[in-house]
Enzyme design. Sequence first.
Site, PDB file in Angstrom:
ATOM      1  N   CYS A 253    -123.948  91.242   8.353  1.00  0.00           N
ATOM      2  CA  CYS A 253    -124.264  90.687   9.903  1.00  0.00           C
ATOM      3  C   CYS A 253    -123.596  91.241  10.919  1.00  0.00           C
ATOM      4  CB  CYS A 253    -123.881  89.092   9.665  1.00  0.00           C
ATOM      5  SG  CYS A 253    -122.136  88.882   9.783  1.00  0.00           S
TER       6      CYS A 253
ATOM      7  N   ASP B 199    -120.545  91.071  11.849  1.00  0.00           N
ATOM      8  CA  ASP B 199    -119.265  90.628  12.539  1.00  0.00           C
ATOM      9  C   ASP B 199    -118.175  90.904  11.809  1.00  0.00           C
ATOM     10  OD1 ASP B 199    -121.323  88.767  13.638  1.00  0.00           O
ATOM     11  OD2 ASP B 199    -121.137  87.286  12.152  1.00  0.00           O
TER      12      ASP B 199
ATOM     13  N   CYS C  50    -119.677  84.903  14.297  1.00  0.00           N
ATOM     14  CA  CYS C  50    -120.241  83.668  14.455  1.00  0.00           C
ATOM     15  C   CYS C  50    -119.511  82.825  14.425  1.00  0.00           C
ATOM     16  CB  CYS C  50    -121.251  83.573  13.258  1.00  0.00           C
ATOM     17  SG  CYS C  50    -120.439  83.036  11.847  1.00  0.00           S
TER      18      CYS C  50
ATOM     19  N   CYS D  72    -119.039  83.870   5.700  1.00  0.00           N
ATOM     20  CA  CYS D  72    -118.217  83.676   6.857  1.00  0.00           C
ATOM     21  C   CYS D  72    -116.958  83.241   6.582  1.00  0.00           C
ATOM     22  CB  CYS D  72    -119.002  82.644   8.154  1.00  0.00           C
ATOM     23  SG  CYS D  72    -120.817  82.851   8.338  1.00  0.00           S
TER      24      CYS D  72
HETATM   25 FE1  FES Z   1    -121.630  86.693   9.731  1.00  0.00          FE
HETATM   26 FE2  FES Z   1    -120.952  84.246  10.037  1.00  0.00          FE
HETATM   27  S1  FES Z   1    -122.926  85.136  10.428  1.00  0.00           S
HETATM   28  S2  FES Z   1    -119.595  86.115   9.834  1.00  0.00           S
END
Ligand code: FES
Length: 173
Positions: free
Chosen positions: A33, A35, A62, A106
């Site tokens: 993602c 992140d 997120c 996450c």
């Molecule tokens: Fe990737 Fe939450 S969607 S860390």
Amino acid sequence: MDEARLQDAIANPQNLGEMADADAVGTVGSPDCGDMVRMWIKYREQDGRKVIDKASFQSFGCQTAIAVASMATELIRGKTREEAMQMSGEDLSKPLGPLPPMKIHCGQMVEGALKAALEAEGRELRPASKEPEVGDSEPRRSQAGTLADALGAAGKQAGKIRIVLQPAPASNG
Ligand code: FES
């Protein structure tokens, strides 16, 4: 997942921000993602044991990652390095209730940042004010940087990283 607790953790994240006097720092990113989470840890001696005094985090992630990281920094206080090392993403997100399948990574990302910081213990950061010692090829403090520094390039690549940076909250004791 406990939506009310999630919203509360997002609205009022604990221990958000860089820790200037940290003993160790760890950063992980999710290639899926884009992140990222960075976590700082400070230890103290208690009854002859070295325990986690406090932890803080920054997240380019997120909202679930922010909420879990906030929970994690509270849950690991007072634990030894070994105890904190045992904690899984599931343990760290437990106060939020079970995460939906698409949000499990996450919690795992927060676990990864925590473990990276715990593993960095052997390479503890020197306070920024202290000069490098003879023989050091580079000041260890430079590993800390800011998440913004580290992620500048990543943000350009991923194109969807959201920056969530706030000043560290005033000490609450
Ligand atoms: Fe990737 Fe939450 S969607 S860390």
